[in-house]
Motif scaffolding. Structure first.
Motif, PDB file in Angstrom:
ATOM      1  N   GLY A  49     -20.901  81.812  60.640  1.00 52.51           N
ATOM      2  CA  GLY A  49     -19.715  82.368  60.710  1.00 52.51           C
ATOM      3  C   GLY A  49     -19.686  83.778  60.112  1.00 52.51           C
ATOM      4  N   TRP A  50     -21.000  84.339  59.977  1.00 51.21           N
ATOM      5  CA  TRP A  50     -20.959  85.863  59.764  1.00 51.21           C
ATOM      6  C   TRP A  50     -22.361  85.947  60.368  1.00 51.21           C
ATOM      7  CZ3 TRP A  50     -20.860  81.836  56.065  1.00 51.21           C
ATOM      8  CH2 TRP A  50     -22.024  81.718  55.494  1.00 51.21           C
ATOM      9  N   ASP A  51     -22.645  87.480  60.645  1.00 54.33           N
ATOM     10  CA  ASP A  51     -23.916  87.930  61.095  1.00 54.33           C
ATOM     11  C   ASP A  51     -24.865  88.489  60.144  1.00 54.33           C
ATOM     12  OD1 ASP A  51     -22.651  87.776  63.662  1.00 54.33           O
ATOM     13  OD2 ASP A  51     -21.463  89.351  63.125  1.00 54.33           O
ATOM     14  N   ILE A  52     -24.490  88.866  58.956  1.00 56.28           N
ATOM     15  CA  ILE A  52     -25.570  89.413  57.920  1.00 56.28           C
ATOM     16  C   ILE A  52     -25.020  89.187  56.841  1.00 56.28           C
ATOM     17  CG2 ILE A  52     -26.221  91.679  56.869  1.00 56.28           C
ATOM     18  CD1 ILE A  52     -25.619  93.036  59.597  1.00 56.28           C
ATOM     19  N   GLN A  53     -26.081  88.495  55.706  1.00 48.76           N
ATOM     20  CA  GLN A  53     -25.661  88.433  54.243  1.00 48.76           C
ATOM     21  C   GLN A  53     -26.615  88.916  53.482  1.00 48.76           C
ATOM     22  OE1 GLN A  53     -26.225  83.959  54.765  1.00 48.76           O
ATOM     23  NE2 GLN A  53     -27.770  84.125  53.108  1.00 48.76           N
ATOM     24  N   TYR A  54     -26.247  89.049  52.292  1.00 53.40           N
ATOM     25  CA  TYR A  54     -26.801  89.371  51.024  1.00 53.40           C
ATOM     26  C   TYR A  54     -26.486  88.837  49.816  1.00 53.40           C
ATOM     27  CZ  TYR A  54     -23.183  92.805  50.245  1.00 53.40           C
ATOM     28  OH  TYR A  54     -22.012  93.709  49.908  1.00 53.40           O
ATOM     29  N   GLU A  55     -27.391  88.835  48.682  1.00 52.58           N
ATOM     30  CA  GLU A  55     -26.989  88.174  47.393  1.00 52.58           C
ATOM     31  C   GLU A  55     -26.496  88.961  46.241  1.00 52.58           C
ATOM     32  OE1 GLU A  55     -30.341  85.805  46.307  1.00 52.58           O
ATOM     33  OE2 GLU A  55     -30.714  85.123  48.288  1.00 52.58           O
ATOM     34  N   VAL A  56     -25.426  88.534  45.768  1.00 47.89           N
ATOM     35  CA  VAL A  56     -25.044  88.925  44.614  1.00 47.89           C
ATOM     36  C   VAL A  56     -24.837  88.090  43.384  1.00 47.89           C
ATOM     37  CG1 VAL A  56     -23.621  90.592  45.972  1.00 47.89           C
ATOM     38  CG2 VAL A  56     -22.551  88.569  45.115  1.00 47.89           C
ATOM     39  N   ALA A  57     -24.796  88.283  42.093  1.00 47.11           N
ATOM     40  CA  ALA A  57     -24.355  87.435  41.119  1.00 47.11           C
ATOM     41  C   ALA A  57     -23.223  86.490  41.691  1.00 47.11           C
ATOM     42  CB  ALA A  57     -23.945  88.224  39.912  1.00 47.11           C
ATOM     43  N   GLY A  58     -23.467  85.216  41.633  1.00 46.72           N
ATOM     44  CA  GLY A  58     -22.385  84.390  42.094  1.00 46.72           C
ATOM     45  C   GLY A  58     -22.345  83.832  43.431  1.00 46.72           C
ATOM     46  N   GLY A  59     -23.574  84.025  44.354  1.00 44.92           N
ATOM     47  CA  GLY A  59     -23.433  83.861  45.724  1.00 44.92           C
ATOM     48  C   GLY A  59     -24.050  84.912  46.764  1.00 44.92           C
ATOM     49  N   TRP A  83     -13.519  82.062  60.914  1.00 47.20           N
ATOM     50  CA  TRP A  83     -12.198  81.875  60.170  1.00 47.20           C
ATOM     51  C   TRP A  83     -12.385  80.931  58.988  1.00 47.20           C
ATOM     52  CZ3 TRP A  83      -8.251  84.788  59.266  1.00 47.20           C
ATOM     53  CH2 TRP A  83      -6.907  83.775  58.732  1.00 47.20           C
ATOM     54  N   ARG A  84     -12.812  79.665  59.199  1.00 47.62           N
ATOM     55  CA  ARG A  84     -13.587  78.811  58.398  1.00 47.62           C
ATOM     56  C   ARG A  84     -14.289  79.413  57.272  1.00 47.62           C
ATOM     57  NH1 ARG A  84     -17.845  77.304  56.764  1.00 47.62           N
ATOM     58  NH2 ARG A  84     -18.926  77.863  58.786  1.00 47.62           N
ATOM     59  N   ALA A  85     -15.128  80.236  57.568  1.00 40.60           N
ATOM     60  CA  ALA A  85     -16.382  80.787  56.618  1.00 40.60           C
ATOM     61  C   ALA A  85     -15.752  81.928  55.956  1.00 40.60           C
ATOM     62  CB  ALA A  85     -17.330  81.544  57.306  1.00 40.60           C
ATOM     63  N   ALA A  86     -14.601  82.695  56.434  1.00 37.75           N
ATOM     64  CA  ALA A  86     -13.904  83.525  55.713  1.00 37.75           C
ATOM     65  C   ALA A  86     -12.965  82.830  54.538  1.00 37.75           C
ATOM     66  CB  ALA A  86     -12.899  84.249  56.530  1.00 37.75           C
ATOM     67  N   LEU A  87     -12.185  81.862  54.807  1.00 38.61           N
ATOM     68  CA  LEU A  87     -11.309  80.923  53.928  1.00 38.61           C
ATOM     69  C   LEU A  87     -12.306  80.477  52.678  1.00 38.61           C
ATOM     70  CD1 LEU A  87      -9.174  78.865  56.648  1.00 38.61           C
ATOM     71  CD2 LEU A  87      -8.492  80.884  55.013  1.00 38.61           C
ATOM     72  N   GLU A  88     -13.576  79.875  53.235  1.00 37.48           N
ATOM     73  CA  GLU A  88     -14.285  79.281  52.182  1.00 37.48           C
ATOM     74  C   GLU A  88     -14.712  80.387  51.313  1.00 37.48           C
ATOM     75  OE1 GLU A  88     -17.440  77.060  53.900  1.00 37.48           O
ATOM     76  OE2 GLU A  88     -16.051  75.576  55.041  1.00 37.48           O
ATOM     77  N   GLY A  90     -13.632  83.689  50.850  1.00 33.90           N
ATOM     78  CA  GLY A  90     -12.925  84.412  49.973  1.00 33.90           C
ATOM     79  C   GLY A  90     -13.092  85.826  50.257  1.00 33.90           C
ATOM     80  N   LYS A  91     -13.290  86.268  48.971  1.00 35.57           N
ATOM     81  CA  LYS A  91     -13.593  88.142  48.680  1.00 35.57           C
ATOM     82  C   LYS A  91     -15.048  88.384  48.944  1.00 35.57           C
ATOM     83  CE  LYS A  91     -10.058  88.737  45.371  1.00 35.57           C
ATOM     84  NZ  LYS A  91      -9.506  88.992  43.824  1.00 35.57           N
ATOM     85  N   ARG A  92     -15.932  87.291  49.009  1.00 32.58           N
ATOM     86  CA  ARG A  92     -17.160  87.332  49.392  1.00 32.58           C
ATOM     87  C   ARG A  92     -17.441  87.630  50.871  1.00 32.58           C
ATOM     88  NH1 ARG A  92     -20.487  83.704  47.645  1.00 32.58           N
ATOM     89  NH2 ARG A  92     -18.839  82.154  47.052  1.00 32.58           N
ATOM     90  N   TYR A  93     -16.390  87.513  51.743  1.00 33.38           N
ATOM     91  CA  TYR A  93     -16.482  87.644  53.086  1.00 33.38           C
ATOM     92  C   TYR A  93     -15.857  88.845  53.714  1.00 33.38           C
ATOM     93  CZ  TYR A  93     -16.239  86.161  58.102  1.00 33.38           C
ATOM     94  OH  TYR A  93     -16.537  85.958  59.507  1.00 33.38           O
ATOM     95  N   ARG A  94     -16.726  89.638  54.429  1.00 30.70           N
ATOM     96  CA  ARG A  94     -16.342  91.076  54.908  1.00 30.70           C
ATOM     97  C   ARG A  94     -16.335  90.839  56.469  1.00 30.70           C
ATOM     98  NH1 ARG A  94     -16.457  91.074  49.969  1.00 30.70           N
ATOM     99  NH2 ARG A  94     -17.269  92.492  48.693  1.00 30.70           N
TER     100      ARG A  94
END
Length: 94
Positions: A49-59, A83-88, A90-94
């Motif tokens: 549900g996203w293309d790129i990811q990186y880690e931060v404290a908390g996930g 949309w599902r990923a964005a809802l799950e 929240g603020k960690r979805y860009r």
């Protein structure tokens, strides 16, 4: 046009190029501790549900990239999975 008649035959290449640009930008602006965790999940064939990811404290922070070859975006389409990923996430979805 693409298979659904709404996308140009170049949409896959445009999307990939957009992801490359965003990945390069993130590598240049993120602290090294986060930059080292960058993954281009779309390029790995994953579809979370996203293309790129990186880690931060908390996930993870999930980045969905939208690209266009035109002068602007009259609208942006999100899939049900995005949309599902964005809802799950929240603020960690860009």
């Amino acid at each position: 046009f693409g298979g659904d008649g709404r996308r140009s035959k170049y949409s896959r290449a445009l999307g990939r190029r957009g992801e490359e640009v965003v990945l390069a930008h993130l590598r240049s602006v993120l602290p090294s501790s986060q930059s080292m965790t960058l993954r281009w999940v779309a390029d790995e064939g994953e579809t979370p549900g996203w293309d790129i990811q990186y880690e931060v404290a908390g996930g993870i922070v999930a980045v969905e990239v939208k690209a266009s070859g035109g002068p602007g975006f009259p609208s942006v389409e999100m899939t049900g999975n995005e949309w599902r990923a964005a809802l799950e996430l929240g603020k960690r979805y860009r």
